[in-house]
Design an enzyme around this catalytic site. Structure first.
Site, PDB file in Angstrom:
ATOM      1  N   SER A 130       0.981  -0.956   0.039  1.00 42.89           N
ATOM      2  CA  SER A 130      -0.031   0.032   0.039  1.00 42.89           C
ATOM      3  C   SER A 130       0.739   1.256  -0.083  1.00 42.89           C
ATOM      4  O   SER A 130       1.900   1.257   0.649  1.00 42.89           O
ATOM      5  CB  SER A 130      -0.923   0.035   1.306  1.00 42.89           C
ATOM      6  OG  SER A 130      -1.784   1.226   1.196  1.00 42.89           O
ATOM      7  N   LYS A 184      -5.250  -6.706   2.680  1.00 39.33           N
ATOM      8  CA  LYS A 184      -5.136  -5.678   1.587  1.00 39.33           C
ATOM      9  C   LYS A 184      -6.348  -5.309   0.920  1.00 39.33           C
ATOM     10  O   LYS A 184      -6.722  -4.216   0.625  1.00 39.33           O
ATOM     11  CB  LYS A 184      -4.014  -6.136   0.505  1.00 39.33           C
ATOM     12  CG  LYS A 184      -3.714  -4.878  -0.504  1.00 39.33           C
ATOM     13  CD  LYS A 184      -3.660  -3.784   0.070  1.00 39.33           C
ATOM     14  CE  LYS A 184      -2.728  -2.801  -1.012  1.00 39.33           C
ATOM     15  NZ  LYS A 184      -3.618  -2.391  -2.310  1.00 39.33           N
ATOM     16  N   HIS A 187      -8.397  -3.419   3.334  1.00 41.57           N
ATOM     17  CA  HIS A 187      -7.665  -2.129   3.293  1.00 41.57           C
ATOM     18  C   HIS A 187      -8.207  -1.175   2.199  1.00 41.57           C
ATOM     19  O   HIS A 187      -8.498  -0.109   2.306  1.00 41.57           O
ATOM     20  CB  HIS A 187      -6.239  -2.267   3.316  1.00 41.57           C
ATOM     21  CG  HIS A 187      -5.409  -0.973   2.987  1.00 41.57           C
ATOM     22  ND1 HIS A 187      -5.234  -0.548   1.702  1.00 41.57           N
ATOM     23  CD2 HIS A 187      -4.770  -0.316   3.731  1.00 41.57           C
ATOM     24  CE1 HIS A 187      -4.553   0.372   1.639  1.00 41.57           C
ATOM     25  NE2 HIS A 187      -4.091   0.705   3.124  1.00 41.57           N
ATOM     26  N   ASN A 188      -8.191  -1.702   1.134  1.00 38.93           N
ATOM     27  CA  ASN A 188      -8.792  -0.815   0.032  1.00 38.93           C
ATOM     28  C   ASN A 188     -10.155  -0.774   0.028  1.00 38.93           C
ATOM     29  O   ASN A 188     -10.437   0.461  -0.482  1.00 38.93           O
ATOM     30  CB  ASN A 188      -8.224  -1.908  -1.445  1.00 38.93           C
ATOM     31  CG  ASN A 188      -7.094  -1.689  -1.767  1.00 38.93           C
ATOM     32  OD1 ASN A 188      -5.902  -1.405  -0.965  1.00 38.93           O
ATOM     33  ND2 ASN A 188      -6.670  -2.186  -3.120  1.00 38.93           N
ATOM     34  N   GLU A 191     -10.557   2.129   2.174  1.00 36.82           N
ATOM     35  CA  GLU A 191      -9.982   3.532   0.993  1.00 36.82           C
ATOM     36  C   GLU A 191     -11.189   4.081   0.237  1.00 36.82           C
ATOM     37  O   GLU A 191     -11.496   5.076  -0.073  1.00 36.82           O
ATOM     38  CB  GLU A 191      -8.988   3.210   0.421  1.00 36.82           C
ATOM     39  CG  GLU A 191      -7.650   3.313   0.996  1.00 36.82           C
ATOM     40  CD  GLU A 191      -6.350   3.316   0.087  1.00 36.82           C
ATOM     41  OE1 GLU A 191      -6.550   2.775  -1.202  1.00 36.82           O
ATOM     42  OE2 GLU A 191      -5.394   3.893   0.551  1.00 36.82           O
TER      43      GLU A 191
END
Length: 332
Positions: A130, A184, A187-188, A191
Site C-alpha cells: 500500500s 489488503k 484495506h482498499n 479506502e
C-alpha cells in the site's frame, strides 16, 4: 550467471520498478526481469547508480541470478497474467524457494496458488503493498501472508524497505496462505469509503458553498495539518490545485467525471455479505463508483423528477466545455 541477488523482481511497470529500486537503495542486490527486455535495460541504465542490479533477459537467467533460497517477486496484473508467470517460473525453482505476489490478487486465488506450490515445496507469499508508486519507492505498508518460514526469510527485508511509524516498520506477518491479500482487500475497501467521504465533502464545498477548486484545495491543505492528516487528503489537495495546461481550466473540471475500480472494494463487499458482516459505507461507496462509471445512464436520469438542484450562495464555477475522456480513477 553467478548467483548474487538476494531478491528478484519480475514485472517492471511503475510499481515493480520502484520496489526493485527500493530494495537496491537499501543495500540488496536485485535481479530484474521483464517480459520485454527493453524495460529491464531501461531500468538499469536510468537507475543503476542507486544500487546493485542484475539484469536478466530470460527466465533461466533470472532464476540463476538469485541466491538460495530464491525470493522471486511477481509484479504483474492479477488474474491470468499472474498464473502465467507462476507457470513459467515454478518449474525452474527448488524446494524452499519463494514466489511473492505483490499484486492486488483475490485472496481465494492466493490460497489456491499457495496450495499448489506447497506440494512442490515452494513457498507462495501473497503480499499486499500500500501507498502507491511513491510508497513503493520510499516506503510502503506491506501485508505479507504465507508460511512462517517464508516470513523468517523475507521479514527482515520487508521491514527494511517499508515505511515506519514511531520507529516501527509498517509490516508484519499477517497469517498463512491468503491472509495478506485478504487484509489488503479490506484495506482498499476502507479506502473506497474514505474517498467517498472526500468526494462528498468536495461536492458540498463546490455545489453548496460555491468555492472554486483552488479554494477547496486550500481547505483540504488546512485539514491535512490536523486530525485529518492523511495521504488521501494530501493528494486531493494537490489534484484540486492542478490546472490543465491545454485549457487553463481546473483539472477536476477537465478530466472525465467517471471513476473506475480495480475490484478490491467489490470483493470486500461480496465477502462481507458472505460473512454477514455489515460494511454499509464501503458498499455505498462501491455502488457510487459503479454509478460514476456509467456516464450515459447518469445523463439519462439527470432530468427525472425528484432531484434537488442546489442554489449556491456564491457564484458557482461553470464546468469546462473541454472535458476530456481521461478517467479519474483513484489509486487503490
Amino acid at each position: 550467471m553467478q548467483a548474487t541477488a538476494q531478491i528478484g523482481v519480475t514485472g517492471l511497470a511503475v510499481m515493480g520498478r520502484n520496489l526493485a529500486r527500493n530494495f537496491a537503495r537499501n543495500g540488496y542486490t536485485v535481479a530484474v526481469h521483464n517480459r520485454t527486455p527493453t524495460r529491464t535495460k531501461a531500468l538499469v541504465e536510468e537507475f543503476g547508480h542507486e544500487g546493485a542490479f542484475v539484469a536478466a533477459e530470460t527466465a533461466e537467467e533470472f532464476v540463476a541470478a538469485m541466491e538460495r533460497p530464491r525470493r522471486l517477486m511477481i509484479m504483474v496484473q492479477s488474474g491470468d497474467a499472474t498464473d502465467a508467470v507462476i507457470e513459467e517460473f515454478a518449474p525452474l525453482l527448488e524446494p524452499g524457494d519463494m514466489i511473492i505476489d505483490g499484486g492486488n490478487a483475490h485472496f481465494s486465488d492466493t490460497r489456491r496458488r499457495e496450495r499448489s506450490l506447497r506440494d512442490q515445496g515452494i513457498h507462495f507469499v501473497g503480499a499486499g503493498f500500500s501507498a502507491g508508486e511513491e510508497g513503493a519507492l520510499h516506503g510502503p505498508s506491506i501485508m505479507p501472508g504465507g508460511s512462517p518460514e517464508s516470513y523468517a526469510s523475507l521479514g527482515p527485508m520487508f521491514e527494511k524497505i517499508s515505511a515506519e511509524v514511531d520507529g516501527e516498520p509498517c509490516t508484519t506477518h499477517i497469517g498463512t496462505d491468503g491472509a495478506g491479500h485478504f487484509v489488503k482487500m479490506v484495506h482498499n475497501g476502507i479506502e473506497y469509503a474514505d474517498m467517498q467521504v472526500i468526494g462528498e465533502a468536495y461536492d458540498l464545498l463546490r455545489q453548496v458553498a460555491g468555492y472554486s477548486p483552488a479554494e477547496i484545495a486550500g481547505i483540504f491543505r488546512e485539514w491535512n495539518k490536523g486530525r485529518l492528516d492523511s495521504y488521501l487528503i494530501e493528494i486531493t489537495a494537490e489534484v484540486l490545485a492542478h490546472v490543465d495546461a491545454s485549457t487553463g481550466e481546473p483539472f477536476v473540471d477537465v478530466v472525465a467525471d467517471a471513476a473506475g475500480q480495480k475490484g478490491t472494494g467489490r470483493w470486500t463487499v461480496q465477502t462481507a455479505l458472505d460473512l454477514g458482516s455489515p460494511v454499509t459505507a464501503i458498499a455505498q461507496a462501491t455502488f457510487a463508483r459503479a454509478a460514476s462509471g456509467q456516464s450515459a445512464l447518469r445523463r439519462a436520469y439527470r432530468g427525472l423528477p425528484g432531484g434537488t438542484q442546489w442554489t449556491s450562495p456564491r457564484t458557482r464555477p461553470s464546468a469546462s466545455p473541454h472535458r476530456s475522456n481521461r478517467p479519474s480513477t483513484p489509486r487503490s
